[in-house]
Design a protein around this motif. Structure first.
Motif, short mmCIF file in Angstrom:
data_model
loop_
_atom_site.label_atom_id
_atom_site.label_comp_id
_atom_site.label_asym_id
_atom_site.label_seq_id
_atom_site.Cartn_x
_atom_site.Cartn_y
_atom_site.Cartn_z
N PRO A 300 -3.13 102.92 -36.47
CA PRO A 300 -3.14 101.70 -37.70
C PRO A 300 -1.18 101.63 -37.02
N THR A 301 -0.93 100.48 -37.24
CA THR A 301 0.64 99.93 -37.27
C THR A 301 1.08 99.89 -39.16
N ASP A 302 2.17 99.44 -39.11
CA ASP A 302 2.58 99.11 -40.62
C ASP A 302 2.28 97.88 -40.80
N GLN A 304 -0.52 96.48 -40.10
CA GLN A 304 -1.95 97.41 -41.19
C GLN A 304 -2.43 97.98 -41.97
N ARG A 305 -1.09 99.41 -42.17
CA ARG A 305 -1.48 99.93 -43.47
C ARG A 305 -1.19 99.13 -44.67
N GLN A 306 -0.10 98.32 -43.87
CA GLN A 306 0.26 97.38 -46.15
C GLN A 306 -1.09 96.62 -46.47
N ALA A 308 -4.32 97.33 -45.76
CA ALA A 308 -5.13 98.14 -46.58
C ALA A 308 -5.06 98.52 -48.17
N ASP A 309 -3.46 98.27 -48.38
CA ASP A 309 -3.46 99.22 -49.52
C ASP A 309 -3.08 98.04 -50.34
#
Length: 426
Positions: A300-302, A304-306, A308-309
């Motif tokens: 996952p890209t940065d 996409q992680r953001q 998700a959070d």
């Protein structure tokens, strides 16, 4: 040679290259027919044959294409007559409407945006063939609306009559149907039309999508909806169709049925008792957080992680449907917060249906991760209701469609009768 077609809708612009296919026996004829001075070329016929073969899963071989030729030519003649009437009435179909129709075809068949255009280009079928077909369908729909005139208005008395009829039929069976209607405008062509219908049915049995085939070759007003007729009572279809419905199992596809004006191929999607279909109606709210690139779960890209959070925080801290609406607005409202009334039993896949059934009202779900983004949903209300009681809107829509279909067939017969059609041969 290679050409480019560009068309746009309100939100997106599509540029599609299409490759002109090499001319074969049919295209070598040059002009196949002339309809009121307007030419149908061999290339028109070849592209339409290939489009049908590809969309229905037929092999694109000379034998298959030759079997399709007669029916394709008759269909193109009818489309030419329809388009001439559209132009005579100065009806303009905007490019954005065609783009929206293509998107709808892709959505109904679970295809990502752009996939249909890419497939046609890859298989050597001119995109112009599909565009022209959709333009005729949309334009002809407006012609029929003009012809309907005041009949497009359904009165309170019309609705009352339909409800009385339904009440009288309570306890009997009604059917969810889709159709492919193939006209027989000349009795001398009926054998050819039956052979074509048999070939269509063979491909349907082998897995060709009914909706795609209906959109390509059905000549009824339901073509753009994949042939969907909705729920109908036996007295609302041709007697020949009504006679076989009780014997059809769900998912069955009929043999060609001779009806007024042509042949019908019917598939049965459902049966229910008239006036009695209990189910669960829900209202919902949703928040959608988009990804800027397709998700690879392993990397996952940065961004996409953001997302998700952020989704986890919304799920944990959002209480009540007004708060969900505010959260969706704060995150760009990429999708509407309110998807409208939802029938629980119609939700797919079954795992999502089960999750919605168990989700506490006014409590946000956990993040639901897809390839293009993350969704959080909330159930605002659930209630049991009888879906067998049709709404005023559904009754009105059905009556208008029935009137429109009758007018469509009558008007096309008149156009054929007045037309000058010259067939060209080798």
């Amino acid at each position: 040679s290679t050409s480019t077609i560009t068309f746009a809708d309100a939100t997106a612009k599509y540029v599609v290259d299409y490759v002109s296919v090499s001319r074969n026996t049919v295209t070598g004829l040059g002009i196949v027919a002339v309809v009121n001075g307007s030419v149908i070329s061999g290339e028109d016929v070849d592209n339409r044959r290939r489009l049908f073969a590809l969309s229905s899963g037929l092999p694109v071989t000379k034998d298959v294409l030759d079997r399709l030729t007669g029916q394709v030519i008759r269909q193109l003649i009818d489309e030419k007559l329809r388009m001439q009437e559209v132009q005579r009435r100065k009806i303009v179909v905007a490019d954005k409407e065609i783009a929206a129709a293509i998107n709808e075809i892709e959505t109904r068949n679970n295809l990502p945006s752009g996939a249909l255009r890419q497939k046609l280009a890859r298989d050597g079928v001119s995109l112009r063939t599909l565009i022209d077909q959709i333009r005729v369908q949309l334009g002809w729909t407006r012609v029929i609306r003009q012809e309907l005139g005041e009949k497009v208005e359904v009165s309170d008395a019309d609705i009352a009559d339909q409800r009385a009829l339904l009440n009288a039929q309570k306890g009997q069976t009604e059917y969810r149907l889709a159709e492919i209607f193939i006209p027989v405008d000349d009795p001398t062509h009926e054998d050819d039309t039956r052979r074509f219908a048999d070939a269509v049915i063979t491909q349907l049995h082998q897995g060709a999508p009914f909706m795609v085939v209906a959109a390509q070759f059905s000549q009824s007003q339901t073509a753009l909806q994949g042939g969907d007729l909705g729920w109908v009572e036996p007295n609302q279809v041709d007697p020949e169709i009504a006679q076989i419905l009780p014997q059809m199992p769900l998912g069955a596809i009929s043999n060609p049925i001779r009806v007024a004006g042509g042949l019908s191929i019917i598939t049965l999607h459902g049966k229910r008792e008239i006036g009695n279909e209990p189910g669960t109606s829900m209202t919902m709210r949703q928040v959608f957080l988009p990804f800027t690139s397709p998700l690879n779960p392993k990397t996952p890209t940065d961004q996409q992680r953001q997302q998700a959070d952020k989704a986890k925080a919304i799920s944990a801290n959002t209480h009540g449907c007004p708060a969900m609406e505010a959260a969706n607005a704060a995150n760009g409202a990429v999708h509407p917060a309110d998807p409208g009334e939802v029938r629980l039993e119609s939700v797919a896949p079954i795992q999502f249906q089960q999750m919605l059934a168990a989700l506490q009202i006014d409590k946000a779900s956990g993040p639901i991760i897809g390839p293009d983004g993350i969704t959080i949903v909330m159930v605002c209300s659930r209630e049991q209701r009888n879906f067998g009681e049709p709404s005023r809107e559904s009754i009105s829509t059905r009556l208008i469609n029935e009137r429109g279909e009758l007018i469509s067939r009558q008007l096309l017969r008149d156009l054929r009768r007045r037309a000058t059609i010259e067939m060209r041969g080798s």
